[in-house]
Write an enzyme that holds these catalytic residues in place. Structure first.
Site, short mmCIF file in Angstrom:
data_model
loop_
_atom_site.label_atom_id
_atom_site.label_comp_id
_atom_site.label_asym_id
_atom_site.label_seq_id
_atom_site.Cartn_x
_atom_site.Cartn_y
_atom_site.Cartn_z
CB CYS A 2 -0.86 0.03 1.26
SG CYS A 2 -1.89 -1.42 1.48
NE ARG A 27 4.31 1.52 -1.43
CZ ARG A 27 5.35 0.72 -1.23
NH1 ARG A 27 6.36 0.73 -2.07
NH2 ARG A 27 5.40 -0.09 -0.20
CD1 TRP A 74 -1.72 -5.87 -2.72
CD2 TRP A 74 -2.44 -4.82 -4.54
NE1 TRP A 74 -1.80 -6.79 -3.71
CE2 TRP A 74 -2.23 -6.19 -4.86
CE3 TRP A 74 -2.89 -3.99 -5.55
CZ2 TRP A 74 -2.47 -6.72 -6.12
CZ3 TRP A 74 -3.12 -4.50 -6.81
CH2 TRP A 74 -2.91 -5.85 -7.09
CG ASN A 100 2.81 -0.86 2.97
OD1 ASN A 100 2.15 -1.77 2.48
ND2 ASN A 100 4.08 -0.65 2.67
N GLY A 101 1.24 -3.04 5.16
CA GLY A 101 1.80 -4.26 5.72
C GLY A 101 0.71 -5.18 6.24
CD GLU A 482 5.50 -17.60 -17.89
OE1 GLU A 482 4.48 -17.99 -18.50
OE2 GLU A 482 5.69 -16.40 -17.61
CE LYS A 486 6.35 -13.14 -18.89
NZ LYS A 486 5.29 -14.07 -18.70
CD GLU A 489 4.00 -11.72 -22.04
OE1 GLU A 489 2.87 -11.20 -22.18
OE2 GLU A 489 4.30 -12.38 -21.05
CG HIS A 505 6.62 -37.82 -31.98
ND1 HIS A 505 6.58 -39.12 -32.41
CD2 HIS A 505 7.05 -37.86 -30.70
CE1 HIS A 505 6.94 -39.93 -31.42
NE2 HIS A 505 7.23 -39.19 -30.36
CE LYS A 604 -0.05 -7.52 -14.85
NZ LYS A 604 0.99 -8.53 -15.13
#
Ligand code: AGP
Length: 609
Positions: A2, A27, A74, A100-101, A482, A486, A489, A505, A604
């Site tokens: 946050c 944040r 957040w 924050n936390g 993955e 990365k 993209e 094959h 996103k």
């Protein structure tokens, strides 16, 4: 994460705090609020949604003040809402707190406050506990009351406090969450991070762990862990605003790659109780429910789907339940077999991906139990699930997902371990050994990140490539997918992943002189098979970059270059092996001059079909 901001001076605190919060939206941005001292009272205004909602809420009200605190959230405890937004006040509304936390022992404190002091809580948050604690301990010195309150608290926090009884100051405390104090002319500040203050000051104090700071318009006093005043050198900020939001990194993606050790630590350790047992808050699966599952689907998109590919191995091995992994856009249209003995696991960083949400609804309509692994608290996927397991990666800003992926993997392992231990399909000894291995990952990941410069050098020889293959076996195959995503993209290179055993094959027809193949070979029991695959493609002229565990020297005789990761259990190598691939993709894209944080054609969160 946050963002907190505080101001005390001679100018309009409301405007200064709001502007500071806007600079901290990276944040957290699911709700925001402000507390201002006016007419002998602490006026609190807060709302769900972005800071713009808060601005609109207060735009016509006369809230002129010269002291206040603000917060952009957040969510970790309690969904984003007006009532859960910070600041939080005591019952008499004499003081307000931003935080924050995470307060780990907030439930016991909540019970104590309610029982011993008749406190009536308004929100679902851990933060509200802090406001009531300070109020309970307040006599005639806000700083002393804050000292006593934090002595009762366990967890990670940076807090800011204002009180109508001492309206000329802000008291703030730092423990395992960032906090700075800004030095102005006839005014002073607190904030979570530098970007919030750059418009006003460039001289700051870096508050250290377990320190308290008391800020008035003319003075900043720092107290150490022993509550003694200490002096502190002034830190002169030379960053520009954009660099500051990225904590000095050139891109959010690189910053988030480096945040992975912390994200993994948070996602794992806050779910282990004092005896080291897994405690899955937010998941209410009973032993009977777990035992009656006959099938598990893991359904997601993109990177989240790739986390499911690894999750399959973990959950099947640990919980001995068949797992089928599917991309959400396919699952929802193939009339899947689902009944009330099916567990449907949705994985989603944003929690708003329409394909995933639609697949979840399809499974739910057929009677499945729905568990979601989500990064955004209170998102649609989270709200529509029966159980939610949050990845505590913090906001992920870059379009290319990195820290969300590794924390999703951590959740897969924890779910598999929890179910296996509950069902008795794994021994106590193996359960503890597995957890001990997971505990070592954040530090091992820091070791992997030390290879950043060498991977940057490697990228200089690769960035002009127009085609790259990724191969692997077992969990390495999931990571190959993955790593390939990365690269494609953010660099727009045509990369392609395939199970190494599948090459012969058909796909091996594409291998020719100097075709680049990145070959993951971290699995001890599959290592010889991978060496054979590498020999096959080398025989056809391929250039091979191997990725293996330290000690597997045999691969050096086969591959043109090798990336090593620290030794760990085969099952959990994806937590480490994906990171060199993230860094390689990043530096290749950077050398190609691509827009790394906002790649072309991508968003996103894909909230359309
Ligand atoms: C990952 O790097 C991509 N940005 C994309 O594949 C993403 O993982 C996918 O759209 C799923 O998003 P979600 O996790 O928010 O559901």
């Amino acid at each position: 994460m946050c963002g907190i901001v505080g101001y005390v001076g001679n100018d309009d605190a409301r405007e200064i705090i709001i502007e500071g919060l806007k600079k901290l939206e990276y944040r957290g941005y699911d709700s925001a609020g402000i507390a201002l001292y006016k007419d002998g009272k602490i006026q609190v205004r807060k709302s769900a949604g972005r800071i713009a909602n808060l601005e609109k809420l207060i735009e016509t009200e006369d809230l002129h003040s010269t002291v206040g605190i603000g917060h952009t959230r957040w969510a970790t405890h309690g969904a984003p809402s007006d009532v859960n937004a910070h600041p939080h006040s005591d019952m008499a509304n004499t003081l307000a707190v931003v935080h924050n936390g995470i307060i780990e022992n907030y439930l016991e404190l909540k019970e104590w406050l309610a029982k011993e002091h008749g406190v009536v809580f308004r929100s679902e948050t851990d933060t509200e506990v802090i406001a009531h604690l300070i109020s309970v301990y307040y006599e005639d010195d806000l700083k002393e009351a804050v000292f006593k309150a934090v002595d009762k608290m366990r967890g990670a926090y940076a807090i800011g406090v204002v009180s109508a009884k001492e309206p000329d100051k802000i008291v703030a405390v730092r423990k395992d969450a960032p906090l700075i104090a800004g030095i102005g002319e006839g005014c002073n500040f607190i904030a979570s991070d530098i970007p919030a203050l750059l418009k006003y000051v460039r001289r700051i104090y870096l508050i250290e762990n377990n320190e308290t700071v008391v800020v008035t318009r003319d003075d900043i006093t720092i107290y150490n862990a022993d509550r003694q005043p200490v002096t502190r050198d002034v830190f002169h900020v030379t960053w520009d605003a954009d660099a500051a939001e990225k904590d000095g990194y050139e891109h959010f993606m690189l910053k988030e790659i480096h945040e992975q050790p912390k994200g993994l630590f948070e996602t794992l350790n806050r779910r282990l109780d004092d005896r080291g047992n897994i405690r899955l808050d937010g998941i209410h699966l009973t032993k009977e429910e777990i035992q009656q599952f006959t099938k598990i689907y893991i359904v997601a998109c993109g990177t989240a789907y790739h986390a499911g590919l690894v999750g399959k191995f973990a959950i099947e091995k640990l919980a001995k339940i068949p797992v089928e992994v599917d991309v959400a856009s396919e699952f929802r249209y193939r009339d899947p077999f689902v009944d009330d003995k099916t567990l449907f696991i949705a994985i989603s960083q944003s929690g708003e991906t329409l394909d995933t949400l639609a697949a979840l609804r399809e499974a739910k309509s057929k009677g499945a139990r729905v568990l979601s692994v989500v990064n955004v608290v209170g998102s649609s996927v989270a709200r529509e699930s029966d159980d939610v397991f949050y990845t505590w990666a913090g906001p992920e800003i870059a379009v290319a997902s990195t820290k969300a992926y590794t924390t999703q993997l951590m959740c897969m392992y924890l779910i598999g371990l929890y179910m296996g231990y509950t069902k008795g399909t794994i021994t106590e000894e193996y359960y503890r050994h597995f957890i001990d291995e997971l505990r070592m990952i954040p530090d091992k990941l820091k070791e992997v990140l030390k290879q950043e410069d060498s991977i940057h050098e490697m990228a200089k020889g690769l960035y002009r490539r127009e085609q790259v293959f990724f191969i692997g076996r077992g969990v390495d195959c999931g990571v190959a997918y993955e790593g390939s995503l990365k690269l494609k993209e953010i660099s727009y290179i045509n990369s392609f992943a395939i199970a190494a055993g599948e090459l012969k094959h058909g796909t091996i027809a594409l291998i020719e002189q100097d075709t680049l193949v990145i070959s993951l070979a971290t699995q001890d029991r599959l290592f010889e098979k991978m060496l054979s695959n590498i020999q096959e493609i080398k025989a056809r002229g391929a250039t091979v970059i191997g990725l293996s565990k330290e000690g597997n020297k045999e691969i050096e005789g086969q591959a043109n270059q090798v990336i090593y990761i620290p030794e760990c259990m085969d099952e959990i190598t994806p937590l480490l092996s994906v990171v060199p691939l993230q860094l390689l993709a990043y530096y290749i894209a950077r050398l190609r001059g691509c827009d790394i944080d906002k790649p072309k054609n991508l968003a996103k969160s894909v909230t359309v079909e």
